[in-house]
Design a protein around this motif. Structure first.
Motif, PDB file in Angstrom:
ATOM      1  N   ASN A  32      -1.397  -4.204   4.598  1.00  0.00           N
ATOM      2  CA  ASN A  32      -1.714  -4.149   3.161  1.00  0.00           C
ATOM      3  C   ASN A  32      -3.095  -4.720   2.875  1.00  0.00           C
ATOM      4  OD1 ASN A  32       0.779  -3.026   2.406  1.00  0.00           O
ATOM      5  ND2 ASN A  32       1.733  -5.031   2.155  1.00  0.00           N
ATOM      6  N   GLU A  58       4.725   1.075  -4.032  1.00  0.00           N
ATOM      7  CA  GLU A  58       3.277   0.884  -4.086  1.00  0.00           C
ATOM      8  C   GLU A  58       2.907  -0.082  -5.213  1.00  0.00           C
ATOM      9  OE1 GLU A  58      -0.872   3.503  -4.340  1.00  0.00           O
ATOM     10  OE2 GLU A  58       1.086   4.474  -4.610  1.00  0.00           O
ATOM     11  N   ASP A  81       0.840  -1.201   0.000  1.00  0.00           N
ATOM     12  CA  ASP A  81       0.000   0.000   0.000  1.00  0.00           C
ATOM     13  C   ASP A  81       0.875   1.250   0.000  1.00  0.00           C
ATOM     14  OD1 ASP A  81      -2.756   1.171   0.334  1.00  0.00           O
ATOM     15  OD2 ASP A  81      -1.754   2.042   2.080  1.00  0.00           O
ATOM     16  N   GLY A  82       0.453   2.247  -0.760  1.00  0.00           N
ATOM     17  CA  GLY A  82       1.234   3.471  -0.900  1.00  0.00           C
ATOM     18  C   GLY A  82       1.408   4.251   0.380  1.00  0.00           C
ATOM     19  N   SER A  83       0.485   4.097   1.318  1.00  0.00           N
ATOM     20  CA  SER A  83       0.596   4.804   2.588  1.00  0.00           C
ATOM     21  C   SER A  83       1.688   4.221   3.470  1.00  0.00           C
ATOM     22  CB  SER A  83      -0.741   4.770   3.339  1.00  0.00           C
ATOM     23  OG  SER A  83      -1.081   3.444   3.701  1.00  0.00           O
ATOM     24  N   PRO A 126       5.457   4.409  -0.366  1.00  0.00           N
ATOM     25  CA  PRO A 126       5.064   4.924  -1.684  1.00  0.00           C
ATOM     26  C   PRO A 126       6.033   4.547  -2.798  1.00  0.00           C
ATOM     27  CG  PRO A 126       5.874   6.700  -0.277  1.00  0.00           C
ATOM     28  CD  PRO A 126       5.718   5.503   0.600  1.00  0.00           C
TER      29      PRO A 126
END
Length: 207
Positions: free
Chosen positions: A93, A60, A52-54, A57
């Motif tokens: 994720n 991602e 996950d990009g959070s 990043p």
């Protein structure tokens, strides 16, 4: 000679082709039953999620895999019960993309006869499952879930004191199976219903 040569060629391409170049000696029904047996026996595999990009990043969308405990006997249809910490990257994720999860399991003991004096991992079954993961209970203190999970991993009982652990159900939607060397063992997609209805030795089942 042709069968042996073709079989050895398929062994090197087991990951690339869905079926052997000669008729397999293992039926899809036998393969589904053995896949269920291996998953039932093993209790440890690799869970794969998409980064996950959070969280990171820079990567991602990249596949991310780590070892994870499971119990494959808790649900009658062969779904997996997991007990994961919120600190586990895959749990984080999966909460963002729960329908983009896979789980791989390989045999940790010999199920197929060996070639030569000893068996090697490439000669034994392994399976990749694709599906969706769902939070079963926010509380780690679910006695029914822990009773089943602990039949495979009794040490997990101590983890209930940590409030960042939760139970998850990995719902199997598709399976790709490599039984070992092609030509002798089935290699390809397993019909989901055959896996779900294969016996898992009558273990306890959750609702």
């Amino acid at each position: 000679m042709r069968v042996v040569t073709c079989m050895m060629w398929m062994a090197s391409l087991a990951y690339a082709l869905p079926h052997g170049c000669v008729d397999t000696q293992q039926s899809v029904d036998a393969a589904a039953k053995l896949a269920r047996t291996v998953i039932s026996d093993t209790g440890i595999g690799t869970i794969m999620t998409l980064m996950d990009g959070s969280i990171n990043p820079d990567f991602e969308g990249h596949p991310f895999g780590l070892m994870e405990y499971y119990n494959g006997d808790c649900y009658k249809n062969g779904d997996l019960l997991l007990f994961m910490s919120d600190l586990q990257m895959n749990a984080r994720n999966a909460r963002e993309q729960p329908n983009k999860v896979s789980f791989t399991v390989r045999a940790l003991k010999d199920y197929n006869p060996s070639w030569g004096n000893r068996s090697t991992p490439v000669e034994q079954p392994r399976v990749a499952m694709m599906g969706e993961i769902k939070l079963v209970n926010e509380s780690p203190n679910d006695d029914e879930l822990m009773k089943c999970f602990a039949t495979k991993h009794p040490e997990a009982k101590a983890w209930q004191q940590f409030h960042d652990f939760h139970f998850y159900r990995f719902q199997v939607e598709s399976l790709y199976y490599v039984g070992g060397f092609g030509g002798i063992n089935y290699i390809g997609w397993l019909p989901l219903h055959k896996y779900q209805h294969a016996s898992n030795h009558g273990h306890m089942h959750l609702q």
